[in-house]
Design an enzyme around this catalytic site. Structure first.
Site, PDB file in Angstrom:
ATOM      1  CD  GLU A  61      -1.773  -2.411   1.429  1.00  0.00           C
ATOM      2  OE1 GLU A  61      -2.617  -3.300   1.257  1.00  0.00           O
ATOM      3  OE2 GLU A  61      -0.630  -2.627   1.895  1.00  0.00           O
ATOM      4  CG  HIS A 130      -9.956  -7.000   7.074  1.00  0.00           C
ATOM      5  ND1 HIS A 130      -9.039  -7.614   7.883  1.00  0.00           N
ATOM      6  CD2 HIS A 130      -9.379  -6.943   5.847  1.00  0.00           C
ATOM      7  CE1 HIS A 130      -7.969  -7.935   7.183  1.00  0.00           C
ATOM      8  NE2 HIS A 130      -8.150  -7.530   5.936  1.00  0.00           N
TER       9      HIS A 130
END
Length: 332
Positions: A61, A130
């Site tokens: 990322e 998440h």
């Protein structure tokens, strides 16, 4: 002409239309090409635009967000796809130290027209890493605009505006809303940033919801309507910039307000909006503005526990009922 499409389709349409309009626009991220992201929102785009404009990346990322910042600085309009909003933690330097500050530090000579597209939301049984809603994290940083679409209509209009903006924009969609349908025009339209939407007119209390909490507020308003309480529901659409004028006008009319957001309550969006209303509409209020956010705990995996962590229509209606009855209540 209007038709009903899902939020997922609306985002896909917005991206395709903007990529056709501007050849400098491209998408980069994990599993964005053939896989179309884990939620299949980008399905079909790689077939039309090819792998040079819909670019799969390694699991890094910081790396691909950094590529997005560099591309934006050199004339492109990247849409960086962050698979889960929880991964914002990994890219805070690229987003907050680099993208957000370049225009200011260069005396206005440089711009970073980059969109960071990601998601939020619990109650999907995805566990603590998440399921977070981290919009307050990025809204805290000057130089970043933050949009929270609450329906397919908002998702398309806000995405197109975000891509054309010359500033870094973080646009965050709720995971559970991708299959929700709403009327969306076939014709092109954009939704200006900083322009709230009054979803429902009311006179007794104002319910301000963000993202999926707009639906929670609307459901609470229906419960209250059956009891003779008239609730006004407002969707800010963007929290940076925030349409203070619309919110203040509503609160001055109703004299009571609840702010609802799925992010953690401490130091969150609810606190910021409630503070502005308390400061700027103090003499119109019959009670302090109430804030309702997610519990300040890691989001549980257990369904029975996870469902308790986020505001529900029933809890919003109960608090609204008590405020309208003259009770002085405060955030838990």
């Amino acid at each position: 002409m209007m038709r009903e499409i899902t939020l997922s389709q609306a985002v896909n349409e917005a991206l395709a239309e903007e990529m056709r309009r501007d050849p400098t626009t491209f998408i980069i991220g994990e599993d964005v090409a053939e896989a179309g992201t884990p939620f299949k929102v980008l399905s079909g785009l790689v077939e039309e635009f090819g792998t040079s404009r819909v670019i799969d990346t390694p699991i890094s990322e910081p790396g691909f967000v950094g590529i997005g910042v560099g591309a934006a600085l050199t004339g492109a309009r990247p849409i960086v796809d962050l698979m889960f909003g929880d991964f914002i933690y990994l890219v805070m330097d690229q987003l907050c130290n680099q993208a957000a500050k370049q225009h200011y530090m260069s005396g206005g000579k440089l711009s970073v027209p980059m969109v960071l597209r990601t998601n939020l939301g619990a109650t999907r049984r995805s566990g603590a890493q998440h399921s977070q809603s981290l919009q307050a994290l990025v809204a805290h940083i000057p130089g970043i605009k933050v949009a929270l679409p609450s329906s397919a209509y908002e998702a398309k209009g806000l995405m197109k505006t975000a891509i054309r903006d010359n500033n870094p924009v973080v646009i965050i969609e709720d995971k559970l809303m991708y299959q929700d349908k709403a009327p969306v025009p076939e014709e092109e339209y954009l939704i200006p940033f900083g322009e709230a939407n009054i979803k429902r007119e009311g006179s007794d209390i104002t319910l301000i919801g963000t993202s999926s909490m707009v639906q929670v507020a609307e459901a609470a308003a229906k419960i209250l309507e059956a009891e003779g309480i008239s609730a006004e529901v407002i969707d800010p659409r963007t929290i940076v910039p925030l349409d203070e004028d619309t919110l203040l006008k509503s609160v001055r009319k109703t004299s009571r307000a609840i702010v609802i957001d799925e992010g953690h309550q401490n130091y969150g969006i609810t606190g910021e909006i409630a503070s502005r209303l308390n400061e700027k509409a103090f003499y119109y209020l019959d009670a302090p503005v109430l804030r309702m956010g997610a519990m300040d705990v890691p989001v549980p995996f257990s369904p029975v526990l996870e469902d308790l962590t986020v505001p529900t229509p029933e809890r919003v209606a109960e608090n609204a009922r008590r405020l309208c009855a003259g009770e002085m209540i405060h955030a838990a």
